[in-house]
Structures are given as structure tokens and as C-alpha cells.
Design an enzyme around this catalytic site. Structure first.
Site, PDB file in Angstrom:
ATOM      1  N   ASP A   1     -15.130 -21.349  41.900  1.00 20.43           N
ATOM      2  CA  ASP A   1     -14.107 -21.947  41.047  1.00 20.43           C
ATOM      3  C   ASP A   1     -14.784 -22.317  39.725  1.00 20.43           C
ATOM      4  O   ASP A   1     -15.656 -23.195  39.698  1.00 20.43           O
ATOM      5  CB  ASP A   1     -13.550 -23.201  41.750  1.00 20.43           C
ATOM      6  CG  ASP A   1     -12.548 -23.949  40.892  1.00 20.43           C
ATOM      7  OD1 ASP A   1     -12.340 -23.574  39.716  1.00 20.43           O
ATOM      8  OD2 ASP A   1     -11.965 -24.927  41.408  1.00 20.43           O
ATOM      9  N   VAL A   2     -14.385 -21.640  38.639  1.00 24.14           N
ATOM     10  CA  VAL A   2     -15.085 -21.860  37.361  1.00 24.14           C
ATOM     11  C   VAL A   2     -14.983 -23.299  36.868  1.00 24.14           C
ATOM     12  O   VAL A   2     -15.815 -23.740  36.080  1.00 24.14           O
ATOM     13  CB  VAL A   2     -14.588 -20.896  36.252  1.00 24.14           C
ATOM     14  CG1 VAL A   2     -14.950 -19.462  36.559  1.00 24.14           C
ATOM     15  CG2 VAL A   2     -13.100 -21.069  35.987  1.00 24.14           C
TER      16      VAL A   2
ATOM     17  N   THR B   1      -1.741  -6.517  32.874  1.00 25.86           N
ATOM     18  CA  THR B   1      -2.458  -6.971  34.072  1.00 25.86           C
ATOM     19  C   THR B   1      -1.382  -7.459  35.059  1.00 25.86           C
ATOM     20  O   THR B   1      -0.210  -7.584  34.685  1.00 25.86           O
ATOM     21  CB  THR B   1      -3.404  -8.136  33.734  1.00 25.86           C
ATOM     22  OG1 THR B   1      -2.604  -9.266  33.382  1.00 25.86           O
ATOM     23  CG2 THR B   1      -4.354  -7.790  32.602  1.00 25.86           C
TER      24      THR B   1
ATOM     25  N   TYR C   1      -1.020 -24.169  28.215  1.00 27.61           N
ATOM     26  CA  TYR C   1      -1.780 -22.917  28.072  1.00 27.61           C
ATOM     27  C   TYR C   1      -2.351 -22.793  26.651  1.00 27.61           C
ATOM     28  O   TYR C   1      -3.524 -22.478  26.457  1.00 27.61           O
ATOM     29  CB  TYR C   1      -0.863 -21.734  28.399  1.00 27.61           C
ATOM     30  CG  TYR C   1      -1.557 -20.395  28.454  1.00 27.61           C
ATOM     31  CD1 TYR C   1      -2.433 -20.077  29.492  1.00 27.61           C
ATOM     32  CD2 TYR C   1      -1.322 -19.435  27.473  1.00 27.61           C
ATOM     33  CE1 TYR C   1      -3.062 -18.838  29.538  1.00 27.61           C
ATOM     34  CE2 TYR C   1      -1.942 -18.197  27.520  1.00 27.61           C
ATOM     35  CZ  TYR C   1      -2.816 -17.898  28.556  1.00 27.61           C
ATOM     36  OH  TYR C   1      -3.433 -16.674  28.605  1.00 27.61           O
TER      37      TYR C   1
HETATM   38  P1  NAP Z   1      -5.447 -11.945  36.067  1.00 29.75           P
HETATM   39  O1  NAP Z   1      -5.251 -10.497  36.384  1.00 29.75           O
HETATM   40  O2  NAP Z   1      -4.553 -12.964  36.673  1.00 29.75           O
HETATM   41  O3  NAP Z   1      -6.992 -12.321  36.347  1.00 29.75           O
HETATM   42  C1  NAP Z   1      -7.465 -13.628  36.282  1.00 29.75           C
HETATM   43  C2  NAP Z   1      -8.413 -13.839  37.437  1.00 29.75           C
HETATM   44  O4  NAP Z   1      -8.984 -15.148  37.320  1.00 29.75           O
HETATM   45  C3  NAP Z   1      -7.717 -13.767  38.813  1.00 29.75           C
HETATM   46  O5  NAP Z   1      -8.426 -12.925  39.685  1.00 29.75           O
HETATM   47  C4  NAP Z   1      -7.766 -15.219  39.278  1.00 29.75           C
HETATM   48  O6  NAP Z   1      -7.888 -15.365  40.672  1.00 29.75           O
HETATM   49  C5  NAP Z   1      -9.040 -15.708  38.603  1.00 29.75           C
HETATM   50  N1  NAP Z   1      -9.087 -17.160  38.563  1.00 29.75           N
HETATM   51  C6  NAP Z   1      -8.062 -18.032  38.387  1.00 29.75           C
HETATM   52  N2  NAP Z   1      -8.516 -19.292  38.442  1.00 29.75           N
HETATM   53  C7  NAP Z   1      -9.844 -19.231  38.685  1.00 29.75           C
HETATM   54  C8  NAP Z   1     -10.858 -20.208  38.881  1.00 29.75           C
HETATM   55  N3  NAP Z   1     -10.587 -21.515  38.832  1.00 29.75           N
HETATM   56  N4  NAP Z   1     -12.121 -19.782  39.110  1.00 29.75           N
HETATM   57  C9  NAP Z   1     -12.418 -18.464  39.185  1.00 29.75           C
HETATM   58  N5  NAP Z   1     -11.487 -17.489  39.020  1.00 29.75           N
HETATM   59  C10 NAP Z   1     -10.222 -17.871  38.771  1.00 29.75           C
HETATM   60  O7  NAP Z   1      -5.298 -12.191  34.513  1.00 29.75           O
HETATM   61  P2  NAP Z   1      -5.750 -11.358  33.230  1.00 29.75           P
HETATM   62  O8  NAP Z   1      -4.491 -11.007  32.536  1.00 29.75           O
HETATM   63  O9  NAP Z   1      -6.773 -10.343  33.507  1.00 29.75           O
HETATM   64  O10 NAP Z   1      -6.388 -12.564  32.407  1.00 29.75           O
HETATM   65  C11 NAP Z   1      -7.748 -12.651  32.018  1.00 29.75           C
HETATM   66  C12 NAP Z   1      -7.842 -13.712  30.939  1.00 29.75           C
HETATM   67  O11 NAP Z   1      -7.107 -13.254  29.792  1.00 29.75           O
HETATM   68  C13 NAP Z   1      -7.217 -15.054  31.315  1.00 29.75           C
HETATM   69  O12 NAP Z   1      -8.031 -16.083  30.787  1.00 29.75           O
HETATM   70  C14 NAP Z   1      -5.867 -15.047  30.613  1.00 29.75           C
HETATM   71  O13 NAP Z   1      -5.437 -16.351  30.304  1.00 29.75           O
HETATM   72  C15 NAP Z   1      -6.207 -14.262  29.367  1.00 29.75           C
HETATM   73  N6  NAP Z   1      -5.073 -13.605  28.709  1.00 29.75           N
HETATM   74  C16 NAP Z   1      -4.272 -12.704  29.373  1.00 29.75           C
HETATM   75  C17 NAP Z   1      -3.244 -12.079  28.682  1.00 29.75           C
HETATM   76  C18 NAP Z   1      -2.365 -11.022  29.316  1.00 29.75           C
HETATM   77  O14 NAP Z   1      -1.405 -10.585  28.675  1.00 29.75           O
HETATM   78  N7  NAP Z   1      -2.626 -10.550  30.514  1.00 29.75           N
HETATM   79  C19 NAP Z   1      -3.011 -12.394  27.338  1.00 29.75           C
HETATM   80  C20 NAP Z   1      -3.831 -13.326  26.713  1.00 29.75           C
HETATM   81  C21 NAP Z   1      -4.865 -13.917  27.394  1.00 29.75           C
HETATM   82  P3  NAP Z   1      -6.539 -15.586  41.549  1.00 29.75           P
HETATM   83  O15 NAP Z   1      -5.834 -14.262  41.516  1.00 29.75           O
HETATM   84  O16 NAP Z   1      -7.061 -15.960  42.891  1.00 29.75           O
HETATM   85  O17 NAP Z   1      -5.774 -16.677  40.874  1.00 29.75           O
END
Ligand code: NAP
Length: 255
Positions: free
Chosen positions: A58-59, A196, A161
Site C-alpha cells: 500500500d503506497v 485504462t 482528486y
Molecule cells: P488503474 O488501471 O486503476 O491502475 C491503478 C493501480 O493502482 C491499480 O492496480 C490499483 O490497485 C493500484 N492502487 C490503488 N491504490 C493503491 C495503493 N494504496 N497502493 C498501491 N497500489 C494502489 O488506473 P490508471 O488509469 O492506470 O491510473 C494510473 C495513474 O494515472 C493514477 O494515479 C491515476 O489517478 C492517474 N490518471 C489516470 C487517468 C486516466 O484517464 N486513466 C487520467 C489522469 C490521471 P487496485 O486495482 O487494487 O485498486
């Protein structure tokens, strides 16, 4: 271009989405990748595809990341490339029909997205600072964080957020300035709409409406395109202390 052969890289949130794509891209370049995720099963899936090391952590917990990092150091060596992708999204109005925004929810989002990013940065930077430099300029490594365009144009319902991602943006320069003496660069990517699980689970019409708001190209970004940008940041030593919007020129509307 940084020679990543045999270099240790650590990616958080790498069980899914952008983190998983980045872990795979780093492995393709020869890096030995530690895949950190809250969900050990999904971390293991990514690890299996690239012969990486999966760790459940957990980060937002100091102890949890310290334990995981120690295992990485023991098995792969201290990381020279760190990419923070772990994050959670939450939507809630400040004053909603059910009452005020839950304080717990606000704190949880700040804890994972901002405190978690700082936690990984502080602990990995300490390990990295003890490594030998690898270039004439004294470079020891690079840390890439993930914010969001919501740091700048947060929509209604994104108070928590946006606050968390704004914190990641603000952290970038002071961290880069402080860690410069160790030859450690700090960069942040602020993605727009990336395909994603988070977005792809939404109804089709919502997805189309969101993609239509991107000036060009009118589509979601691919996690692999994010990974390409991270690799460029790793390779390009002049990139430091800056946040790069990665968004096809989208500016999110209020709602
Ligand atoms: P994602 O597919 O949901 O991946 C995020 C990963 O982080 C998931 O595997 C999740 O695990 C893990 N996670 C959550 N809480 C955690 C914790 N406390 N400790 C360790 N791991 C944890 O999302 P993504 O879209 O790739 O997002 C990556 C980053 O980009 C995030 O910071 C997100 O806010 C940012 N972002 C995404 C978008 C977008 O459009 N997708 C846009 C802007 C920014 P669980 O599945 O178990 O929760």
C-alpha cells in the site's frame, strides 16, 4: 539514451493500466522491473508477462513500502528508475444531496494519491542516492510521478482528486531541486483521458462524449503512449522538475 539493461526499475500501480504498460515497456528495454500494487494478484499477472518481481504494498503506508523496497533491494538491487502510477479516483460533491463531502473520503484520496506518491519518492530517493553515478553528469536515476489534468481543470465532484493531483504537481519542483545534488531527476506526467479499466468501465455513451472533448486526436490515449513518454523522460536528461500534460489538448469542462 539511458542503458536500461540490468537496471532496476520500480513501478507502483503496475498491476493495471498505465503502470502495467510502463512496467512492460521498461522490461522490453532490458530493465529488471519490480511491480508494486495493492492487489498482489494483478501485480503477479504483470510480473509473469515480463519475468518481473511482484510485490503487494500500500503506497500510503510507510511500513508497507519500506518492506517492499527492502525486498526489491535484496532481489534486484536499488532502483534507478521509479514510476508512481498507483492512484484512486473518487467523485463527490462538496455539498451534495446526502450532505457534505465525507471527510474520510477526502483524506483517503489525499493519502493514496499524494501521500503515497511522496512516500514512494522519499524512500526510493534515499536508496538511489547511495548508488554510484552512471553518467559524466553524475546522474543516479529518475523518479516519474503521475498527476492528472484534474490538477489544473478539476471538474465538479473532483475536489479530493484534484487536490491530491495538485499536490503531486507542486511537489515536483522542490523535489527536483533538493534531489539534484544526488543526480536524481524528478518529473511528473499529467494525463488527460487514458484508456485504462477506470475509463473503459464507463458506459459507451459517456466514453464517446469524453473522447469527443479531446481536440486532437479525438480518442482516449493508450497506456502504451504514456509508457512511451515515461521512457523518453528516462532517456532525456534535460527533463527535470517539470510537469508534462499528456492530453491531446483537452481542457476539462466544469462538468
Ligand atoms: P488503474 O488501471 O486503476 O491502475 C491503478 C493501480 O493502482 C491499480 O492496480 C490499483 O490497485 C493500484 N492502487 C490503488 N491504490 C493503491 C495503493 N494504496 N497502493 C498501491 N497500489 C494502489 O488506473 P490508471 O488509469 O492506470 O491510473 C494510473 C495513474 O494515472 C493514477 O494515479 C491515476 O489517478 C492517474 N490518471 C489516470 C487517468 C486516466 O484517464 N486513466 C487520467 C489522469 C490521471 P487496485 O486495482 O487494487 O485498486
Amino acid at each position: 539514451m539511458m542503458d536500461l539493461n540490468g537496471v532496476t526499475a520500480l513501478v507502483t500501480g503496475a498491476g493495471s493500466g498505465m503502470g502495467a504498460a510502463t512496467a512492460k515497456a521498461l522490461a522490453k528495454r532490458g530493465a529488471r522491473v519490480a511491480i508494486v500494487d495493492l492487489n498482489l494478484e494483478s501485480a503477479q499477472q504483470t510480473a509473469d508477462s515480463i519475468n518481473g518481481l511482484a510485490l503487494g504494498a500500500d503506497v500510503s503506508s510507510g511500513e508497507s513500502v519500506e518492506v517492499a523496497l527492502q525486498q526489491v533491494v535484496n532481489e534486484l538491487g536499488a532502483p534507478r528508475v521509479v514510476v508512481s502510477c498507483a492512484g484512486i479516483a473518487a467523485a463527490s460533491r462538496i455539498v451534495g444531496r446526502e450532505g457534505p463531502h465525507e471527510l474520510d473520503l477526502y483524506q483517503r484520496v489525499i493519502n493514496v494519491n499524494l501521500v503515497g506518491t511522496f512516500n514512494v519518492l522519499r524512500l526510493t530517493a534515499e536508496r538511489m542516492s547511495a548508488l554510484d553515478p552512471v553518467s559524466d553528469s553524475g546522474a543516479r536515476g529518475v523518479i516519474v510521478n503521475t498527476a492528472s489534468v484534474a490538477a489544473y481543470d478539476g471538474q465538479i465532484g473532483q475536489a479530493a482528486y484534484s487536490s491530491s493531483k495538485g499536490g503531486v504537481v507542486a511537489l515536483t519542483l522542490p523535489a527536483a531541486r533538493e534531489l539534484a545534488r544526488f543526480g536524481i531527476r524528478v518529473m511528473t506526467v499529467a494525463p488527460g483521458l487514458i484508456a485504462t479499466p477506470m475509463l473503459l468501465d464507463m458506459p459507451d455513451e459517456v466514453q464517446q462524449s469524453l473522447a469527443g472533448q479531446v481536440p486532437f486526436p479525438q480518442r482516449f490515449g493508450a497506456p502504451e503512449e504514456y509508457a512511451d513518454l515515461v521512457l523518453h523522460i528516462v532517456d532525456n536528461e534535460m527533463l527535470n522538475g517539470e510537469v508534462i500534460r499528456f492530453d491531446g489538448a483537452i481542457r476539462l469542462q466544469p462538468k
